[in-house]
Scaffold this motif. Structure first.
Motif, PDB file in Angstrom:
ATOM      1  N   PHE A  53       0.828  -1.215   0.000  1.00 52.33           N
ATOM      2  CA  PHE A  53       0.000   0.000   0.000  1.00 52.33           C
ATOM      3  C   PHE A  53       0.860   1.262   0.000  1.00 52.33           C
ATOM      4  O   PHE A  53       0.420   2.329  -0.422  1.00 52.33           O
ATOM      5  N   LEU A  54       2.113   1.158   0.457  1.00 50.27           N
ATOM      6  CA  LEU A  54       2.983   2.322   0.522  1.00 50.27           C
ATOM      7  C   LEU A  54       3.350   2.852  -0.860  1.00 50.27           C
ATOM      8  O   LEU A  54       3.705   4.021  -1.008  1.00 50.27           O
ATOM      9  N   VAL A  55       3.244   2.004  -1.865  1.00 50.86           N
ATOM     10  CA  VAL A  55       3.661   2.384  -3.213  1.00 50.86           C
ATOM     11  C   VAL A  55       2.701   3.400  -3.820  1.00 50.86           C
ATOM     12  O   VAL A  55       3.118   4.317  -4.528  1.00 50.86           O
ATOM     13  N   SER A  56       1.413   3.267  -3.536  1.00 50.83           N
ATOM     14  CA  SER A  56       0.441   4.127  -4.211  1.00 50.83           C
ATOM     15  C   SER A  56      -0.489   4.908  -3.282  1.00 50.83           C
ATOM     16  O   SER A  56      -1.128   5.857  -3.718  1.00 50.83           O
ATOM     17  N   ALA A  57      -0.561   4.547  -2.019  1.00 45.58           N
ATOM     18  CA  ALA A  57      -1.513   5.208  -1.117  1.00 45.58           C
ATOM     19  C   ALA A  57      -0.988   6.575  -0.678  1.00 45.58           C
ATOM     20  O   ALA A  57       0.227   6.792  -0.626  1.00 45.58           O
ATOM     21  N   PRO A  58      -1.896   7.511  -0.355  1.00 50.32           N
ATOM     22  CA  PRO A  58      -1.437   8.795   0.205  1.00 50.32           C
ATOM     23  C   PRO A  58      -0.805   8.575   1.579  1.00 50.32           C
ATOM     24  O   PRO A  58      -1.128   7.608   2.269  1.00 50.32           O
ATOM     25  N   LEU A  59       0.083   9.468   1.952  1.00 46.27           N
ATOM     26  CA  LEU A  59       0.760   9.332   3.236  1.00 46.27           C
ATOM     27  C   LEU A  59      -0.224   9.542   4.384  1.00 46.27           C
ATOM     28  O   LEU A  59      -1.140  10.357   4.281  1.00 46.27           O
ATOM     29  N   PRO A  60      -0.049   8.822   5.477  1.00 45.65           N
ATOM     30  CA  PRO A  60      -0.935   9.001   6.639  1.00 45.65           C
ATOM     31  C   PRO A  60      -0.733  10.385   7.253  1.00 45.65           C
ATOM     32  O   PRO A  60       0.336  10.982   7.105  1.00 45.65           O
ATOM     33  N   PRO A  61      -1.731  10.892   7.983  1.00 45.42           N
ATOM     34  CA  PRO A  61      -1.644  12.248   8.546  1.00 45.42           C
ATOM     35  C   PRO A  61      -0.767  12.364   9.790  1.00 45.42           C
ATOM     36  O   PRO A  61      -0.421  13.455  10.207  1.00 45.42           O
ATOM     37  N   LYS A  62      -0.426  11.234  10.421  1.00 43.74           N
ATOM     38  CA  LYS A  62       0.439  11.286  11.601  1.00 43.74           C
ATOM     39  C   LYS A  62       1.513  10.211  11.480  1.00 43.74           C
ATOM     40  O   LYS A  62       1.449   9.350  10.597  1.00 43.74           O
ATOM     41  N   PHE A  63       2.520  10.282  12.372  1.00 36.22           N
ATOM     42  CA  PHE A  63       3.609   9.308  12.306  1.00 36.22           C
ATOM     43  C   PHE A  63       3.056   7.891  12.294  1.00 36.22           C
ATOM     44  O   PHE A  63       2.170   7.546  13.077  1.00 36.22           O
ATOM     45  N   THR A  64       3.594   7.070  11.392  1.00 32.64           N
ATOM     46  CA  THR A  64       3.136   5.690  11.259  1.00 32.64           C
ATOM     47  C   THR A  64       4.333   4.767  11.076  1.00 32.64           C
ATOM     48  O   THR A  64       5.236   5.063  10.290  1.00 32.64           O
ATOM     49  N   ALA A  65       4.331   3.653  11.802  1.00 33.30           N
ATOM     50  CA  ALA A  65       5.335   2.605  11.639  1.00 33.30           C
ATOM     51  C   ALA A  65       4.624   1.361  11.127  1.00 33.30           C
ATOM     52  O   ALA A  65       3.723   0.842  11.778  1.00 33.30           O
ATOM     53  N   VAL A  66       5.026   0.895   9.948  1.00 41.37           N
ATOM     54  CA  VAL A  66       4.460  -0.320   9.363  1.00 41.37           C
ATOM     55  C   VAL A  66       5.515  -1.406   9.522  1.00 41.37           C
ATOM     56  O   VAL A  66       6.618  -1.292   8.976  1.00 41.37           O
ATOM     57  N   LYS A  67       5.175  -2.448  10.278  1.00 39.65           N
ATOM     58  CA  LYS A  67       6.176  -3.439  10.673  1.00 39.65           C
ATOM     59  C   LYS A  67       6.044  -4.755   9.919  1.00 39.65           C
ATOM     60  O   LYS A  67       4.948  -5.163   9.548  1.00 39.65           O
ATOM     61  N   ALA A  68       7.188  -5.400   9.747  1.00 43.17           N
ATOM     62  CA  ALA A  68       7.242  -6.786   9.288  1.00 43.17           C
ATOM     63  C   ALA A  68       8.057  -7.540  10.333  1.00 43.17           C
ATOM     64  O   ALA A  68       9.272  -7.713  10.203  1.00 43.17           O
ATOM     65  N   THR A  69       7.380  -7.940  11.415  1.00 42.03           N
ATOM     66  CA  THR A  69       8.004  -8.733  12.469  1.00 42.03           C
ATOM     67  C   THR A  69       7.387 -10.127  12.426  1.00 42.03           C
ATOM     68  O   THR A  69       6.516 -10.400  11.603  1.00 42.03           O
ATOM     69  N   MET A  70       7.791 -10.981  13.335  1.00 41.23           N
ATOM     70  CA  MET A  70       7.263 -12.346  13.304  1.00 41.23           C
ATOM     71  C   MET A  70       5.755 -12.381  13.534  1.00 41.23           C
ATOM     72  O   MET A  70       5.091 -13.326  13.113  1.00 41.23           O
ATOM     73  N   GLU A  71       5.206 -11.342  14.160  1.00 41.98           N
ATOM     74  CA  GLU A  71       3.756 -11.287  14.372  1.00 41.98           C
ATOM     75  C   GLU A  71       3.018 -11.124  13.047  1.00 41.98           C
ATOM     76  O   GLU A  71       2.005 -11.769  12.803  1.00 41.98           O
TER      77      GLU A  71
END
Length: 204
Positions: A53-71
């Motif tokens: 979604f980061l490739v084409s979506a507009p940026l979020p309005p506040k700080f955002t961390a999108v994680k790829a962890t084991m969860e």
């Protein structure tokens, strides 16, 4: 009596070390670890699509961390790696926090960032990052990132040496708990009214 105390001390120390060891990534004896009741795996198991979604979506309005962890990405279990994409709209901050199980290697791809950490001697190390810069936040140390540019966003990618680095947000840990306001005020050398304003700001 002295022998009993020494034995008790050694036992408690051993248990504490064992507890700390268990909190880290496991050493695995196989190529990879399958979750319980997992169907047969193919390439999809080793592919994470959560950043698309980061490739084409507009940026979020506040700080955002999108994680790829084991969860979010079970293929990372036992692999001692994880990833996060950090998005900072203009003027936003990634509040003061720590990662108890890993250092963080941050690569800035867009914008500028003010970053810093405090070591165990209470020394503050800061830097202004430009696109292409890499900054390391040592394991377990308190750190932050701030986009001081109010007009332009910043984007960074962070790598961790753990599939579950953990994040302890100090504002949340301190101000969203039942620690008495007077204790917090004394700890921060301020007054109760200021502590209550800080708490209100976090809820807003």
């Amino acid at each position: 009596m002295a022998f009993a105390k020494k034995t008790l001390f050694l036992l408690l120390t051993s248990l504490a070390i064992a507890h700390i060891t268990l909190a880290g990534d496991p050493d695995i004896l196989t190529d990879f670890v399958l979750p319980p009741d997992s169907p047969p795996v193919d390439g999809n198991f080793f592919t994470f699509t959560g950043f698309r979604f980061l490739v084409s979506a507009p940026l979020p309005p506040k700080f955002t961390a999108v994680k790829a962890t084991m969860e979010q990405f079970p293929a990372l279990i036992g692999q001692s790696v994880s990833y996060a994409v950090l998005i900072y709209p203009g003027g936003s901050v990634n509040p003061v926090h720590t990662h108890p199980r890993s250092a963080e290697l941050l690569f800035l791809t867009q914008g500028t960032l003010e970053v810093g950490f405090v070591d165990t001697k209470n020394t503050l190390y800061t830097q202004t990052l430009q696109p292409g810069d890499v900054f390391v936040f040592p394991k377990g140390l308190v750190h932050f990132q701030y986009n001081a540019d109010t007009k332009n966003p910043a984007l960074a990618i962070s790598a961790f040496g753990s599939a579950n680095a953990g994040t302890v947000s100090l504002p949340n840990s301190l101000f969203n708990t039942s620690i008495d306001d007077s204790v917090l005020a004394l700890s921060f050398k301020t007054d109760v009214a200021t502590i209550q304003k800080l708490k209100a700001g976090l809820k807003g």
